[in-house]
Motif scaffolding. Structure first.
Motif, PDB file in Angstrom:
ATOM      1  N   SER A 125      13.459  47.839 -33.605  1.00 22.94           N
ATOM      2  CA  SER A 125      12.572  47.545 -34.727  1.00 22.94           C
ATOM      3  C   SER A 125      13.101  46.412 -35.596  1.00 22.94           C
ATOM      4  O   SER A 125      13.604  46.638 -36.700  1.00 22.94           O
ATOM      5  CB  SER A 125      12.370  48.809 -35.566  1.00 22.94           C
ATOM      6  OG  SER A 125      11.369  48.628 -36.536  1.00 22.94           O
ATOM      7  N   PRO A 126      12.963  45.165 -35.138  1.00 20.46           N
ATOM      8  CA  PRO A 126      13.476  44.027 -35.919  1.00 20.46           C
ATOM      9  C   PRO A 126      12.871  43.896 -37.311  1.00 20.46           C
ATOM     10  O   PRO A 126      13.538  43.446 -38.242  1.00 20.46           O
ATOM     11  CB  PRO A 126      13.130  42.819 -35.045  1.00 20.46           C
ATOM     12  CG  PRO A 126      13.040  43.359 -33.658  1.00 20.46           C
ATOM     13  CD  PRO A 126      12.459  44.728 -33.818  1.00 20.46           C
ATOM     14  N   THR A 127      11.584  44.269 -37.470  1.00 19.50           N
ATOM     15  CA  THR A 127      10.944  44.115 -38.781  1.00 19.50           C
ATOM     16  C   THR A 127      10.609  45.451 -39.439  1.00 19.50           C
ATOM     17  O   THR A 127       9.914  45.489 -40.449  1.00 19.50           O
ATOM     18  CB  THR A 127       9.674  43.257 -38.669  1.00 19.50           C
ATOM     19  OG1 THR A 127       8.758  43.873 -37.757  1.00 19.50           O
ATOM     20  CG2 THR A 127       9.996  41.852 -38.175  1.00 19.50           C
ATOM     21  N   GLY A 128      11.067  46.566 -38.867  1.00 20.13           N
ATOM     22  CA  GLY A 128      10.956  47.861 -39.514  1.00 20.13           C
ATOM     23  C   GLY A 128       9.700  48.662 -39.218  1.00 20.13           C
ATOM     24  O   GLY A 128       9.620  49.838 -39.603  1.00 20.13           O
ATOM     25  N   THR A 129       8.727  48.094 -38.525  1.00 18.46           N
ATOM     26  CA  THR A 129       7.474  48.827 -38.298  1.00 18.46           C
ATOM     27  C   THR A 129       7.648  49.971 -37.306  1.00 18.46           C
ATOM     28  O   THR A 129       7.173  51.084 -37.536  1.00 18.46           O
ATOM     29  CB  THR A 129       6.371  47.874 -37.808  1.00 18.46           C
ATOM     30  OG1 THR A 129       6.806  47.214 -36.613  1.00 18.46           O
ATOM     31  CG2 THR A 129       6.041  46.823 -38.856  1.00 18.46           C
ATOM     32  N   THR A 130       8.330  49.714 -36.210  1.00 14.52           N
ATOM     33  CA  THR A 130       8.536  50.754 -35.199  1.00 14.52           C
ATOM     34  C   THR A 130       9.410  51.878 -35.744  1.00 14.52           C
ATOM     35  O   THR A 130       9.161  53.061 -35.478  1.00 14.52           O
ATOM     36  CB  THR A 130       9.163  50.137 -33.931  1.00 14.52           C
ATOM     37  OG1 THR A 130       8.296  49.104 -33.437  1.00 14.52           O
ATOM     38  CG2 THR A 130       9.346  51.178 -32.849  1.00 14.52           C
ATOM     39  N   LYS A 131      10.411  51.525 -36.537  1.00 11.85           N
ATOM     40  CA  LYS A 131      11.263  52.533 -37.166  1.00 11.85           C
ATOM     41  C   LYS A 131      10.443  53.439 -38.079  1.00 11.85           C
ATOM     42  O   LYS A 131      10.622  54.666 -38.077  1.00 11.85           O
ATOM     43  CB  LYS A 131      12.373  51.858 -37.964  1.00 11.85           C
ATOM     44  CG  LYS A 131      13.309  52.834 -38.661  1.00 11.85           C
ATOM     45  CD  LYS A 131      14.387  52.098 -39.452  1.00 11.85           C
ATOM     46  CE  LYS A 131      15.322  53.078 -40.145  1.00 11.85           C
ATOM     47  NZ  LYS A 131      16.375  52.364 -40.930  1.00 11.85           N
ATOM     48  N   ALA A 132       9.532  52.867 -38.849  1.00 12.44           N
ATOM     49  CA  ALA A 132       8.708  53.665 -39.764  1.00 12.44           C
ATOM     50  C   ALA A 132       7.861  54.674 -39.001  1.00 12.44           C
ATOM     51  O   ALA A 132       7.702  55.825 -39.418  1.00 12.44           O
ATOM     52  CB  ALA A 132       7.817  52.749 -40.606  1.00 12.44           C
ATOM     53  N   ILE A 133       7.319  54.250 -37.857  1.00  8.59           N
ATOM     54  CA  ILE A 133       6.478  55.143 -37.050  1.00  8.59           C
ATOM     55  C   ILE A 133       7.294  56.295 -36.481  1.00  8.59           C
ATOM     56  O   ILE A 133       6.915  57.464 -36.598  1.00  8.59           O
ATOM     57  CB  ILE A 133       5.793  54.359 -35.911  1.00  8.59           C
ATOM     58  CG1 ILE A 133       4.741  53.397 -36.463  1.00  8.59           C
ATOM     59  CG2 ILE A 133       5.171  55.321 -34.904  1.00  8.59           C
ATOM     60  CD1 ILE A 133       3.569  54.068 -37.140  1.00  8.59           C
TER      61      ILE A 133
END
Length: 266
Positions: free
Chosen positions: A12-20
């Motif tokens: 998650s380079p920009t944090g979106t996948t981590k948030a999910i």
């Protein structure tokens, strides 16, 4: 079926996948959770091993309709033993194409038994204030959906005594996979005089493409156009200049304004 622990693997380079993936974990609400962030290059040097009493959730961004090539290399090194798994693809409001199916197949090859899959929307890497593409997603609605998905995963696990009772999940996609696994090698980043050489761009780059001592030096052969350096620059010193990347951003902004919603599969 009782799960001893929950392993969350994400890029998650920009944090979106981590948030999910964190939203899904909240829905499952298990006490023992291990975060395995494979965004940085050093993290992808470590092999992952999992057991049948652990739940493995893997979330990856979609690059050009596929699982990014550098992730495929690491994912294929996973050593699992009948491990229940959940696959998640996060895409920028265009399509997830064959990426989710590819991720499912990869996890099966590694010894996992996929029990669920999902596709979520995250702000596109090429999105800018001037050319928004799924801007500010995942939003509250997306994260609520992720928690619901987590609760349904938990319900499924509780409803079976072993994975023998589980059925093969049907994931949309095609064989052979379409899309492109390799990303462009392209000079697309403009750096203005606001740059203070703070080094944050080098720190957040997932492929070590930016010189830590000179942020103006970018290895375009390594760069995966994730735009983490642009989105994380505190001085807004980095932008997308006229290039094939900007051309794609303009096209995506024009063609994919309609909001798409997340989906899951059991």
């Amino acid at each position: 079926m009782k799960i001893k622990s929950l392993k969350l693997v994400y890029f998650s380079p920009t944090g979106t996948t981590k948030a999910i993936i964190q939203g899904v974990a909240r829905g499952i609400s298990h006490g023992a959770v291990e975060l395995i962030d494979i965004t940085k290059a050093n993290a992808r040097k470590q092999q992952l091993q999992t057991l049948e009493n652990e739940l493995l959730i893997v979330a990856v961004p979609v690059y050009m309709g596929r699982v990014p090539a550098l992730l495929n290399e690491w994912l294929h090194t996973i050593k699992a033993h009948n491990t229940p798994a959940v696959c998640i693809a996060v895409y920028g409001n265009r399509e997830y194409d064959d990426a989710l199916l590819e991720l499912k197949d990869t996890l099966i090859e590694c010894g996992c038994i996929p029990i669920a899959g999902a596709a979520y929307i995250g702000e596109h890497s090429f999105s800018t204030p001037e050319m928004p593409i799924a801007e500010a997603r995942p939003d509250a609605s997306d994260l609520n959906h992720a928690e619901l998905f987590g609760r349904k995963i938990n319900e499924k696990l509780l409803s079976i005594s072993s994975l023998d009772q589980s059925y093969d999940i049907k994931i949309p996609g095609n064989y052979p996979y379409g899309g492109i696994t390799k990303v462009w090698s392209v000079d697309f980043i403009a750096i203005n005089n606001n740059c203070t050489q703070c080094g944050i761009c080098s720190e957040v780059c997932p492929v070590d493409a930016i010189d830590s001592k000179n942020s103006n030096s970018i290895d375009n052969e390594k760069c995966i156009t994730c735009c983490a350096c642009i989105k994380n620059c505190p001085q807004n010193a980095r932008t997308i200049k006229d290039s094939p990347v900007k051309d794609v951003a303009i096209r995506l902004n024009k063609l994919y304004k309609e909001r798409k919603e997340p989906v899951f599969f059991f």
